[in-house]
Design an enzyme around this catalytic site. Structure first.
Site, PDB file in Angstrom:
ATOM      1  N   CYS A   1      -3.418   5.174  11.943  1.00 17.24           N
ATOM      2  CA  CYS A   1      -4.850   4.725  11.768  1.00 17.24           C
ATOM      3  C   CYS A   1      -5.410   4.502  13.212  1.00 17.24           C
ATOM      4  O   CYS A   1      -6.749   4.707  13.311  1.00 17.24           O
ATOM      5  CB  CYS A   1      -4.926   3.392  11.099  1.00 17.24           C
ATOM      6  SG  CYS A   1      -3.689   2.223  11.438  1.00 17.24           S
TER       7      CYS A   1
ATOM      8  N   GLU B   1      -6.787  -2.852   5.617  1.00 15.05           N
ATOM      9  CA  GLU B   1      -6.721  -2.127   6.980  1.00 15.05           C
ATOM     10  C   GLU B   1      -6.685  -0.713   6.564  1.00 15.05           C
ATOM     11  O   GLU B   1      -5.514   0.039   5.948  1.00 15.05           O
ATOM     12  CB  GLU B   1      -5.394  -2.414   7.965  1.00 15.05           C
ATOM     13  CG  GLU B   1      -5.796  -2.155   9.199  1.00 15.05           C
ATOM     14  CD  GLU B   1      -4.878  -0.984   9.632  1.00 15.05           C
ATOM     15  OE1 GLU B   1      -5.403   0.249   9.885  1.00 15.05           O
ATOM     16  OE2 GLU B   1      -3.693  -1.115  10.033  1.00 15.05           O
TER      17      GLU B   1
END
Lengths: 254, 306
Positions: free
Chosen positions: B91, B57
């Site tokens: 993110c 990720e």
């Protein structure tokens, strides 16, 4: 967003000997009138302190927490030795042999206990996040409130999610079974010090996998606090960096 | 079996360099990595050499697409949340604000007003709106990206830098006139900097939303939920939300496509569709399950037994 307030637990901070800075309340805007004072005040964290590295002549690298608000070093941990890492991996493999057979109901019990501890220690976790990576305290509390339901969700749903599926094939009836893999290694960042750990570790533990976790060098107080939650919840030995560890440099703290 | 003696979670106090050795170790079956693109590439390469399963990720540059029929007050409130949550160090923070020209001025005015009201201070102080970034290096990198964008023609209409040369603080910043080729367009800005682009229509909005190497989250703002779904379906990302920035729920698989990584951080039997969380009555969520290749990821080794 909803979050709950909990009684403040300062024990952990005392344990870590962290002196919480008491600063006069400041509220500086972005108007021109605030500019000179603003620049004087926020010039403080000038020290560029590396979060991980080897000091000159030092045998081992050090992981270091630095408060981004004032540049002060909060906590240092010497890196584990090769032997310690090797032993941690061996132990994890050993643990997998038994953990994979532990009943879902018992894994769920541990997870629910961890959710409870997470909430009970919410204020401490939020403060550690503020200190180590500068998260606003309210957002830290929200993060804890994001984590606790993850434990509960997998405690409640894990067995169902991993239930075998019946496959009807021309060769005969088959069963799709979902079994754990073994030892998994998580490498997680500092930006959500609690959530990043929880979202990886929790589903994996419920599935019967065993987790080794490398948290960011800059948030080792959070790493230790979470490790303690997993240990206290029943997940076992936990960190190889136990307080009272015989290594001479352990626990050098600000 | 002495259950109390089981230990299934172990914290390793190690540096990034040493973690390579753990990845190499044959006793370790898989690696889950969350972090920067560069580190993620190294982890994936290392794990690949060992034929080891990974979940990655990595970065994101989530589009925040505001269509001309968006409810403005709600959209601005969500924009402030999307940009300022964790000081933009997320993110799935909203990074590129793609605005239909019919509402661009109204949105920018409101957004700027809200951001300008936030006060810098101690993260432990309840009244603080702007906390420091995680390190001097992080603030410096962001400042460099903003400076380079401004040098190429981006216009800072709020903020633009640090309050002092060596600070960890960064002012909430809005950059307009952001174009392809600028760091604010091409790179991930990990902090409180909003890159704004104004577009003539929905089609251009979608094409700019997809003009990025990343594909983590994204969001679309419109009063017409069907239209929102239609636009969301065309955004290339792992999780696209309608009327709320991409966010986290315990029962929703989390992860991206393209350079944002692969695999999902959580798994579930989540019912694909639209859900209305109680806390945010108008937030409609539409994770793109069709883009997932593996919901269960590491959790299991599926195989058939006959």
């Amino acid at each position: 967003m909803m979050f709950f307030f909990f009684s403040t637990s300062t024990n952990a901070l005392k344990r870590h000997n962290i002196r919480t800075r008491v600063t006069a309340k400041i509220s500086l805007g972005f108007g021109d009138e605030g500019a000179p004072e603003l620049s004087r005040y926020f010039a403080m964290p000038t020290a560029r302190t590396s979060h991980a590295g080897r000091d000159k002549g030092a045998e081992r690298a050090v992981l270091r927490s630095v408060n981004p608000y004032n540049g002060q070093t909060l906590h240092t941990v010497p890196e584990m030795t090769e032997e310690e890492i090797d032993s941690a991996i061996s132990k994890a493999c050993e643990r997998f042999k038994t953990w994979r057979h532990v009943a879902f109901s018992l894994r769920a019990t541990f997870l629910r206990r961890a959710a409870k501890l997470c909430r009970e220690r919410g204020e401490e976790l939020a403060r550690l996040m503020s200190l180590e990576m500068g998260k606003r305290i309210a957002e830290g509390r929200e993060e804890v409130e994001l984590c606790a339901p993850i434990f509960e969700y997998y405690a409640d749903r894990g067995e169902h999610l991993l239930a075998p599926e019946i496959l009807l094939s021309p060769l005969g009836d088959g069963t799709l079974v979902k079994e754990p893999l073994g030892v998994l290694f998580g490498v997680e960042p500092w930006n959500y010090p609690c959530y990043q750990i929880v979202r990886f570790a929790v589903p994996q533990l419920m599935a019967g996998n065993v987790v080794l976790m490398k948290h960011s060098s800059s948030v080792q107080l959070c790493a230790e606090a979470l490790d303690k939650i997993f240990r206290d919840a029943g997940f076992g030995f936990g960190s190889v960096h136990e307080p009272g560890d015989h290594r001479p440099h352990f626990g050098q703290r600000y | 079996m002495r259950v109390s003696a089981l230990g299934a979670y172990t914290n390793l106090a190690i540096t990034a360099r040493t973690s390579d050795n753990v990845i190499d170790d044959d006793r370790v079956q898989g690696v889950s990595f969350t972090g920067s693109d560069a580190s993620g590439e190294r982890v994936a390469e290392r794990a690949g050499r060992n034929v080891k399963k990974t979940i990655l990720e990595l970065g994101g540059s989530d589009p925040f697409v505001v269509l001309e029929d968006a409810e403005m007050e709600l959209t601005i409130e969500r924009a402030v949340f999307g940009k300022m949550t964790n000081m933009g160090q997320s993110c799935v923070a909203a990074k590129r604000f793609i605005l239909h020209r019919a509402i661009a001025d109204e949105f920018i005015d409101g957004f700027r007003q809200h951001l300008a009201e936030l006060k810098m201070g101690d993260p432990l102080d309840e009244t603080t709106g702007v906390a420091p970034l995680s390190s001097v290096d992080a603030a410096e990198k962001l400042e460099d990206q903003v400076k380079r964008s401004v040098a190429q023609g981006a216009q800072p209409i709020l903020g633009g830098g640090r309050p002092s040369p060596h600070s960890t603080f960064f002012e909430p910043t809005i950059l307009t006139k952001v174009k392809k080729g600028m760091p604010a367009y091409d790179e991930e800005l990990f902090g409180p900097v909003a890159a704004v682009m104004v577009v003539p229509d929905e089609e251009t909005a979608i094409s700019i939303a997809n003009d990025t190497k990343y594909g983590l989250g994204g969001s679309v703002y419109t009063r017409d939920i069907d239209r929102g779904r239609r636009v969301a379906a065309q955004i290339e990302a792992g999780m696209v939300f309608i009327n709320h920035p991409a966010w986290i729920y315990e029962d929703m698989p989390f992860g991206g496509i393209k350079k944002s990584g692969y695999g999902r951080g959580m798994w579930s039997d989540w019912n694909p569709g639209v859900r209305e969380p109680e806390a945010r009555p108008r937030a409609l969520i539409s994770p793109k399950l069709r883009l997932q290749n593996s919901v269960l990821d590491f959790a299991s080794v599926p195989y058939a037994r006959t």
